[in-house]
Design an enzyme around this catalytic site. Structure first.
Site, PDB file in Angstrom:
ATOM      1  N   TYR A 178       5.780   6.457  -1.797  1.00  0.00           N
ATOM      2  CA  TYR A 178       5.707   4.997  -1.690  1.00  0.00           C
ATOM      3  C   TYR A 178       4.475   4.646  -0.870  1.00  0.00           C
ATOM      4  O   TYR A 178       4.249   5.223   0.195  1.00  0.00           O
ATOM      5  CB  TYR A 178       6.972   4.474  -0.986  1.00  0.00           C
ATOM      6  CG  TYR A 178       6.931   2.983  -0.695  1.00  0.00           C
ATOM      7  CD1 TYR A 178       7.571   2.076  -1.524  1.00  0.00           C
ATOM      8  CD2 TYR A 178       6.238   2.485   0.418  1.00  0.00           C
ATOM      9  CE1 TYR A 178       7.529   0.716  -1.269  1.00  0.00           C
ATOM     10  CE2 TYR A 178       6.185   1.124   0.681  1.00  0.00           C
ATOM     11  CZ  TYR A 178       6.838   0.253  -0.161  1.00  0.00           C
ATOM     12  OH  TYR A 178       6.789  -1.098   0.088  1.00  0.00           O
TER      13      TYR A 178
ATOM     14  N   GLU B  35       1.631  -3.067  -3.531  1.00  0.00           N
ATOM     15  CA  GLU B  35       2.650  -2.021  -3.382  1.00  0.00           C
ATOM     16  C   GLU B  35       2.656  -1.097  -4.591  1.00  0.00           C
ATOM     17  O   GLU B  35       2.570  -1.563  -5.722  1.00  0.00           O
ATOM     18  CB  GLU B  35       4.025  -2.682  -3.225  1.00  0.00           C
ATOM     19  CG  GLU B  35       5.144  -1.701  -2.946  1.00  0.00           C
ATOM     20  CD  GLU B  35       6.514  -2.372  -3.037  1.00  0.00           C
ATOM     21  OE1 GLU B  35       7.168  -2.528  -1.994  1.00  0.00           O
ATOM     22  OE2 GLU B  35       6.915  -2.737  -4.160  1.00  0.00           O
TER      23      GLU B  35
END
Ligand code: GDP
Ligand code: MN
Length: 397
Positions: A101, A197
């Site tokens: 992530y 993101e």
């Protein structure tokens, strides 16, 4: 402004972040052509401005172009958390070895961009923070200094990528990750983003680093500097939030089934809380603001009622600057002609409430109930809503 995954990925590609070949498709036939042009297998992904598409069935791996067409047919009919799917992304699939992530997000409390990395991607970062804090890096980026080398090294260290992980071109995954972190920072800065993101950022079975998902939000106040992105937002006419924005409404789609329309953010938020406390779930947040005229009310109804999930409409108005009779006129304008197939509960209090209630009584709209109080309105709406599906079915992982 939130960008769809495919727009975000175009920005990723221009910024030098690794993405896979993909095509946007608006029909099963287009998806089939796209799949045939790409290397199989492919992944067909719903393009909606919300997360949790994977869990909702909006991401499907397909082995053939026929399967891609069938997946697109299913996904194009879906509504994910209140967002109707109007296009899919057909992307070359990969075999995933590691899911990471990576994000840069404007941290309001710290007043800086925050670089966030987790060695465990594809799952909630909050969950990782609780279970395995060592796998997580949260480091504020000084806006004047920019991203520093030590911060990039922190991320690479936390990732724990061994030397055996290298792409076919021989680039070690570690080095590719360092490059991706720097590229994401440049993109965040140059596109005036408040969020960039990548979840998941993956290392493939062949050792390549690839961005499998993108979530990019551009600061609305900087859109004048990004004419191309702004044009795209306008082109997406079917986009409910864009339509609401144009009409001057604050609108957010939620995942329940009670449509909520109110005047003032505080009133709408407390109404949503009351609904939850009474065992229901709101389908949206729609604030018509103070002093809204009948046309604005009509526009708000139009937007809310276009959501398939709505099984009851709750209108709660506390008239101050807003006149209740204006709101009633808007309701009659829309509901009086077309009629709606969901029950409507209305609460009118404050400025010109008596006139508003009289207007509604005269119109005699079938299925519309005027509640004597805010609490009673919520109770009636929750009772009238269809039995809600289990919350787990809709929650994101
Ligand atoms: P989200 O659920 O809305 O965040 O959608 P994502 O784009 O993150 O996709 C959800 C999940 O689908 C990812 O976490 C992956 O596990 C999986 N996925 C997406 N693309 C691929 C792919 O190319 N190959 C494989 N095997 N899985 C994929
Ligand atoms: Mn994702």
């Amino acid at each position: 402004m939130d960008l769809l995954e495919h727009t975000g990925k175009s920005l990723f590609a221009s910024a030098g972040l690794p993405v896979l070949p993909s095509r946007v498709a608006r029909s099963p036939a287009e998806a089939q052509v796209a799949a045939a042009e790409l290397r199989l297998p492919v992944v067909v992904k719903a393009q909606v401005k919300t997360g949790g598409r994977g869990k909702a069935g909006g991401v499907r791996v397909c082995a053939t172009d026929g399967e891609a067409a069938a997946a697109a047919a299913d996904i194009l009919g879906m509504t994910i958390r209140g967002h109707a799917v109007s296009c899919v992304l057909v992307e070359q699939a990969v075999e995933i070895a590691r899911e990471l992530y990576l994000a840069i997000s404007s941290a309001r409390t710290h007043r800086v961009p925050m670089l966030i990395f987790s060695a465990e991607g594809g799952v909630d970062v909050e969950e990782v923070a609780r279970r395995n804090p060592g796998a997580l890096v949260r480091t504020p980026v000084d806006p004047l200094l920019g991203l520093c080398d030590y911060q990039v090294r922190d991320v690479v260290a936390a990732a724990g990528l061994g030397p055996e992980l290298a792409g076919p071109d021989g680039t070690p995954a570690k080095q590719a990750l360092a490059g991706a972190v720097r590229a994401l920072w440049r993109l965040y800065r140059d596109s005036d983003a408040t969020l960039c993101e990548v979840n998941p950022l993956v290392v493939t079975a062949t050792g390549e680093l690839v961005c499998l998902d993108s979530k990019v939000t551009i600061d609305d106040n900087a859109l004048f500097r990004h004419a191309d992105l702004k044009a795209e937002a306008h082109a997406a006419k079917e986009d409910r939030e864009a339509r609401a924005h144009e009409a001057g409404l604050s609108f957010v789609a939620l995942d329940g089934d009670i449509g909520v329309l109110g005047n003032g953010a505080g009133l709408v938020m407390s109404t949503i809380d009351q609904i939850a406390a009474a065992g229901g779930a709101a389908a949206d947040f729609c604030d018509i603001g103070g002093g809204a005229r009948a046309e604005v009310v009509a526009a708000a109804l139009d937007v809310i009622l276009s959501m398939e999930a709505v099984s009851v409409l709750l209108v709660s108005i506390f008239g101050g600057i807003t006149r209740c009779d204006e709101v009633a006129r808007g309701l009659v304008q829309v509901l009086g002609h077309a009629g709606v197939d969901v029950p409507v509960v209305v609460r009118l209090d404050g400025n010109a409430a008596a006139e508003g209630r009289a207007l509604l009584a005269d119109a005699g709209i079938p299925g519309l109930t005027v509640a004597p109080s805010a609490g009673e309105a919520v109770r009636l709406a929750v009772a009238g809503a269809a039995a809600p599906a289990g919350p787990d079915a809709r929650r994101e992982g």
